[in-house]
Design a protein around this motif. Structure first.
Motif, PDB file in Angstrom:
ATOM      1  N   SER A 145      11.041  13.654  -1.892  1.00 22.22           N
ATOM      2  CA  SER A 145      10.898  12.965  -3.176  1.00 22.22           C
ATOM      3  C   SER A 145      11.262  13.903  -4.327  1.00 22.22           C
ATOM      4  O   SER A 145      11.170  15.135  -4.214  1.00 22.22           O
ATOM      5  CB  SER A 145       9.462  12.445  -3.338  1.00 22.22           C
ATOM      6  OG  SER A 145       8.535  13.512  -3.228  1.00 22.22           O
ATOM      7  N   SER A 147      10.049   8.711  -9.717  1.00 19.64           N
ATOM      8  CA  SER A 147       8.840   8.140 -10.302  1.00 19.64           C
ATOM      9  C   SER A 147       9.159   6.765 -10.890  1.00 19.64           C
ATOM     10  O   SER A 147      10.053   6.627 -11.736  1.00 19.64           O
ATOM     11  CB  SER A 147       8.290   9.074 -11.391  1.00 19.64           C
ATOM     12  OG  SER A 147       7.943  10.334 -10.834  1.00 19.64           O
ATOM     13  N   THR A 199       2.418  12.611  -5.963  1.00 20.76           N
ATOM     14  CA  THR A 199       2.823  13.607  -4.990  1.00 20.76           C
ATOM     15  C   THR A 199       3.653  14.688  -5.662  1.00 20.76           C
ATOM     16  O   THR A 199       4.043  14.549  -6.827  1.00 20.76           O
ATOM     17  CB  THR A 199       3.621  12.946  -3.849  1.00 20.76           C
ATOM     18  OG1 THR A 199       3.806  13.878  -2.782  1.00 20.76           O
ATOM     19  CG2 THR A 199       4.985  12.474  -4.327  1.00 20.76           C
ATOM     20  N   VAL A 219       7.279  10.437   0.982  1.00 20.69           N
ATOM     21  CA  VAL A 219       6.474   9.307   0.497  1.00 20.69           C
ATOM     22  C   VAL A 219       6.813   8.087   1.346  1.00 20.69           C
ATOM     23  O   VAL A 219       8.002   7.777   1.548  1.00 20.69           O
ATOM     24  CB  VAL A 219       6.783   8.989  -0.982  1.00 20.69           C
ATOM     25  CG1 VAL A 219       6.046   7.735  -1.426  1.00 20.69           C
ATOM     26  CG2 VAL A 219       6.423  10.176  -1.871  1.00 20.69           C
ATOM     27  N   LEU A 266       4.469   5.087  -8.243  1.00 17.56           N
ATOM     28  CA  LEU A 266       4.720   6.419  -7.699  1.00 17.56           C
ATOM     29  C   LEU A 266       4.988   7.407  -8.816  1.00 17.56           C
ATOM     30  O   LEU A 266       5.797   7.156  -9.706  1.00 17.56           O
ATOM     31  CB  LEU A 266       5.936   6.383  -6.756  1.00 17.56           C
ATOM     32  CG  LEU A 266       6.424   7.731  -6.226  1.00 17.56           C
ATOM     33  CD1 LEU A 266       5.379   8.373  -5.324  1.00 17.56           C
ATOM     34  CD2 LEU A 266       7.746   7.550  -5.471  1.00 17.56           C
ATOM     35  N   HIS A 293      -1.172   3.217  -5.757  1.00 15.96           N
ATOM     36  CA  HIS A 293      -0.800   4.366  -6.575  1.00 15.96           C
ATOM     37  C   HIS A 293      -0.579   5.563  -5.666  1.00 15.96           C
ATOM     38  O   HIS A 293      -1.292   5.728  -4.676  1.00 15.96           O
ATOM     39  CB  HIS A 293      -1.906   4.706  -7.583  1.00 15.96           C
ATOM     40  CG  HIS A 293      -2.264   3.582  -8.490  1.00 15.96           C
ATOM     41  ND1 HIS A 293      -1.625   3.341  -9.682  1.00 15.96           N
ATOM     42  CD2 HIS A 293      -3.189   2.596  -8.357  1.00 15.96           C
ATOM     43  CE1 HIS A 293      -2.154   2.269 -10.254  1.00 15.96           C
ATOM     44  NE2 HIS A 293      -3.096   1.800  -9.473  1.00 15.96           N
ATOM     45  N   LYS A 294       0.401   6.380  -6.046  1.00 16.83           N
ATOM     46  CA  LYS A 294       0.675   7.580  -5.268  1.00 16.83           C
ATOM     47  C   LYS A 294       1.152   8.662  -6.205  1.00 16.83           C
ATOM     48  O   LYS A 294       2.112   8.469  -6.963  1.00 16.83           O
ATOM     49  CB  LYS A 294       1.740   7.281  -4.212  1.00 16.83           C
ATOM     50  CG  LYS A 294       2.173   8.483  -3.395  1.00 16.83           C
ATOM     51  CD  LYS A 294       1.127   8.894  -2.405  1.00 16.83           C
ATOM     52  CE  LYS A 294       1.626  10.032  -1.529  1.00 16.83           C
ATOM     53  NZ  LYS A 294       0.566  10.467  -0.571  1.00 16.83           N
ATOM     54  N   THR A 305       0.844  -1.197   0.000  1.00 16.75           N
ATOM     55  CA  THR A 305       0.000   0.000   0.000  1.00 16.75           C
ATOM     56  C   THR A 305       0.872   1.238   0.000  1.00 16.75           C
ATOM     57  O   THR A 305       1.987   1.225   0.557  1.00 16.75           O
ATOM     58  CB  THR A 305      -0.918   0.042   1.247  1.00 16.75           C
ATOM     59  OG1 THR A 305      -0.101  -0.034   2.421  1.00 16.75           O
ATOM     60  CG2 THR A 305      -1.915  -1.088   1.214  1.00 16.75           C
ATOM     61  N   PRO A 306       0.428   2.330  -0.646  1.00 15.72           N
ATOM     62  CA  PRO A 306      -0.730   2.366  -1.540  1.00 15.72           C
ATOM     63  C   PRO A 306      -0.401   1.724  -2.880  1.00 15.72           C
ATOM     64  O   PRO A 306       0.758   1.452  -3.167  1.00 15.72           O
ATOM     65  CB  PRO A 306      -0.966   3.868  -1.697  1.00 15.72           C
ATOM     66  CG  PRO A 306       0.406   4.463  -1.603  1.00 15.72           C
ATOM     67  CD  PRO A 306       1.157   3.618  -0.588  1.00 15.72           C
ATOM     68  N   MET A 322       5.943   3.995   1.550  1.00 19.07           N
ATOM     69  CA  MET A 322       5.330   2.812   0.949  1.00 19.07           C
ATOM     70  C   MET A 322       5.426   1.668   1.945  1.00 19.07           C
ATOM     71  O   MET A 322       6.441   1.515   2.621  1.00 19.07           O
ATOM     72  CB  MET A 322       6.052   2.450  -0.355  1.00 19.07           C
ATOM     73  CG  MET A 322       5.800   3.473  -1.452  1.00 19.07           C
ATOM     74  SD  MET A 322       6.871   3.279  -2.892  1.00 19.07           S
ATOM     75  CE  MET A 322       8.276   4.272  -2.384  1.00 19.07           C
ATOM     76  N   THR A 380       3.767  -0.506  -5.959  1.00 20.00           N
ATOM     77  CA  THR A 380       3.247   0.841  -5.723  1.00 20.00           C
ATOM     78  C   THR A 380       3.741   1.708  -6.876  1.00 20.00           C
ATOM     79  O   THR A 380       4.949   1.845  -7.080  1.00 20.00           O
ATOM     80  CB  THR A 380       3.752   1.432  -4.396  1.00 20.00           C
ATOM     81  OG1 THR A 380       3.216   0.695  -3.308  1.00 20.00           O
ATOM     82  CG2 THR A 380       3.335   2.894  -4.268  1.00 20.00           C
TER      83      THR A 380
END
Lengths: 115, 111
Positions: free
Chosen positions: A82, A87, A13, A19, A112, A10-11, A7-8, A21, A110
């Protein structure tokens, strides 16, 4: 049906934000791996733990990334701050007890996106 | 530097034919090799493995061959099926608990 959960899923930001995870390994597995998948680099091993102790984190940028296992049922990967180049899809995998070369079972990842 | 290389980013094969996916590695100390299959939006799943003391391992339609002198690994799928369409990663363990994945080969099996 035992599986690794992340989780999550998808993120999205903004650059500079923290961030976190999370990964729940398969119950009874004592090895946990974190990977990052990008188009250019494929699957990169960032870090892995055995019995909650870090065995290797040489693949992880130390200045902004940190990985921990607060307990046997939870592994976390944190990025602070981040950056857009972070990404990627981050996968967690757990391994069954025994020799570390045991099969790894991957979570769904996840995804990102850092803007 | 990429210690495990899959030089073919993609491969297309007719259903029923053999698919051969190749992998090269640079470190002669690698002693355990694995193949993983990955569908879109899912994590990789383990397919088959081989220890460096062997040169072949077979599991159903999947066979992995290891040529240590050439530092070359291959995965053969016979017969190929449309459901085999996925990205295939080879991976290797080395001494000191080093672990590396290749960049993947996208296999498309054409019905």
């Amino acid at each position: 049906d035992a599986r690794v959960t992340q989780t999550p899923r998808h993120k999205v930001t903004e650059m500079g934000q923290e961030v976190t995870m999370r990964c729940q390994p398969i119950l009874g597995h004592n090895t946990v791996f974190w990977y990052r998948q990008t188009m250019m680099q494929g699957l990169e091993l960032l870090a892995y733990f055995r019995n909650r102790a870090p065995l290797d984190d040489s693949g992880m940028p130390k200045d902004r990334f940190s990985a921990e296992m607060p307990d046997a049922t939870l592994a976390t990967l944190k990025i602070q701050p981040s950056e857009p180049r972070d990404s990627a899809v981050y996968f967690c995998a757990s391994g069954s007890p025994g020799h570390i070369q045991e099969t790894q079972y991957f979570g769904p990842g996840t995804r990102l996106l850092v803007l | 530097d990429q210690q495990v290389k899959q030089n073919s980013p993609s491969l297309s094969v007719q259903e029923g034919r053999i698919s051969i996916l190749n992998c090269d590695y640079t470190n002669s100390m690698f002693d355990y090799f694995l193949w993983y299959k990955k569908y879109p939006a899912e994590g990789p799943t383990f397919l088959i493995s081989i220890s460096s003391i062997k040169d072949k391992n077979e599991d159903g339609r999947f066979t992995v061959f290891l040529n240590k002198s050439a530092k070359h690994l291959s995965l053969h799928i016979v017969p190929s099926q449309p459901g085999d369409s996925a990205v295939y990663f080879c991976a290797a363990w080395g001494s000191g608990n080093q672990f590396y994945f290749g960049t993947g080969t996208s296999l498309t099996v054409i019905p």
